[in-house]
Design an enzyme around this catalytic site. Sequence first.
Site, short mmCIF file in Angstrom:
data_model
loop_
_atom_site.label_atom_id
_atom_site.label_comp_id
_atom_site.label_asym_id
_atom_site.label_seq_id
_atom_site.Cartn_x
_atom_site.Cartn_y
_atom_site.Cartn_z
N HIS A 67 -6.43 -6.41 -1.50
CA HIS A 67 -5.31 -5.53 -1.16
C HIS A 67 -4.25 -6.25 -0.34
O HIS A 67 -3.05 -6.10 -0.59
CB HIS A 67 -5.87 -4.33 -0.37
CG HIS A 67 -4.91 -3.23 -0.14
ND1 HIS A 67 -4.50 -2.36 -1.13
CD2 HIS A 67 -4.29 -2.80 0.99
CE1 HIS A 67 -3.68 -1.46 -0.63
NE2 HIS A 67 -3.52 -1.71 0.66
N ASP A 96 -8.29 -5.68 -5.70
CA ASP A 96 -8.08 -4.45 -4.95
C ASP A 96 -8.28 -3.24 -5.84
O ASP A 96 -7.68 -3.15 -6.92
CB ASP A 96 -6.67 -4.42 -4.37
CG ASP A 96 -6.33 -3.09 -3.70
OD1 ASP A 96 -7.21 -2.55 -3.00
OD2 ASP A 96 -5.21 -2.60 -3.89
N SER A 113 0.83 -1.20 0.00
CA SER A 113 0.00 0.00 0.00
C SER A 113 0.87 1.26 0.00
O SER A 113 1.59 1.49 -0.98
CB SER A 113 -0.96 -0.04 1.19
OG SER A 113 -2.00 0.88 1.05
#
Length: 486
Positions: free
Chosen positions: A460, A403, A205
């Site tokens: 994710h 994601d 991320s």
Amino acid sequence: MLTLSLLLGLTLTLTLTLTLQTLALNIPSAAPPELRGTRTFVKRDGVDHTIFEHEATGAKIDYVANSGVCETTRGVDSYSGYVSVGKNQSMWFWFFEARHKPKTAPLGLWINGGPGCSSMIGLFQENGPCTFLPNATEPTHNPHSWNEHANMLYVDQPIGVGFSYGDETIGSTAGAAPVVWSFLQAIFAGFGEYRNRDFGLFTESYGGHYGPEFADYLEKQNRGIKQGTVRGREINLIALGINNGWFDPPIQFPSFITYSLTNPYRPLLNASIATPYLNETLATCVPELRKCISNTGHDSDCVHARAVCRVIDDKYSPYFPDVDFYDIRQDGAGTFPSSAYLAYLEREDVRRRIGARGKYVECSDSVGAMFDTTGDSAHSFLPTLSTLVSSGLPTLIWAGDADAVCDHIGNFEVVNNISYPLSAAFQEKKLEHYTTRGKVGGEFKSLGNLSWLRVYEAGHMVMSFQPELSLQVFRQVMGGGGIWGT
């Protein structure tokens, strides 16, 4: 002629001298300057703590050994506690020894993103020794934990995140890097048996910012140590892995719209909305982002760019369905992976056993706000990533394709724009099936020291959804090369 008493005296003197010499080799002053320190032991709230004070930096490590929390494999050591990284700044860490050959296994560092989110997310929900089944109140053994292969270190950074506490002073990726380096220097002094291991940095991320910057800073410090301008231990960085990363805003803001329309699971927008949304983003948002990137010394340009892009995002956000953007196959906030670990870390008995203080903060709004004041998220770390790959560092960029937050389309475009000696050939290389024991789990390409992997049926937090595949990938990248199907 020597008398018996004289012989006994000489023997006693010789024995005492040898004993003192042996002890001298083991006291802190015999260690290299960057490793010297003192170690004391205290009992706090019924729990034994070890306190190591690092002579070179003044840092103090206060930790609990073998709490029995999370890692329950017989004979596998664990350590959890704090490193003081500045005045009134205590950084939380949790270390798990490798389940196999820990004395020779490499060392992996896991850092979650945010900015401002705890690495306990990765520990309990992704790749740590334990995980939580739905509705469970106690953790269960994770057979695909990354400490199956490596000694694993998890850290909550910057201060204010997770269990880390104290003065919150960090508001940028560049500002966070030196603190992480200082943290590692203290760890290698306190746990000297791990200081010369192969070292891999893995993140996700906002790790698209953290990963390149932290790795680049470690390499610069290594050069300084070799040249005698920096005091410390070299860190043998042999791998960098970033999944679903936020690397380059000019690429990734538009890719989100493309993904919303064309992803393999369900459209999040229809074309009549996506087209004007994309046009406005390209005409208004992207030019401001490029201005931020070209004037990296001016935070105001980056703050302005992010504000302009946010206005456009806010304008079109009502058109999106109620989905979990971290896994668009789930509605609403989503229920997988389980968030039961949050209640577990709220328990006083658990915090006491692991040596944690205060309330656990999964993602800190105050830390995130500090990063907003510098416009940090608008910066691009694609140039830094290119520098690292060009230097020969084995690098993996991978992404779960369910994601939408840091989608695989944008990540793939980022990896194809990395500049390194094999760039042209990498761009032209065709994708192949990535398999784990014959089962197709994604598509990839790997050339030289750069690898790309799209992971099917993963959100994710890739490791939560595809744990066996992820462990295989981790083993391969930590081997210092590319990836391949099995």
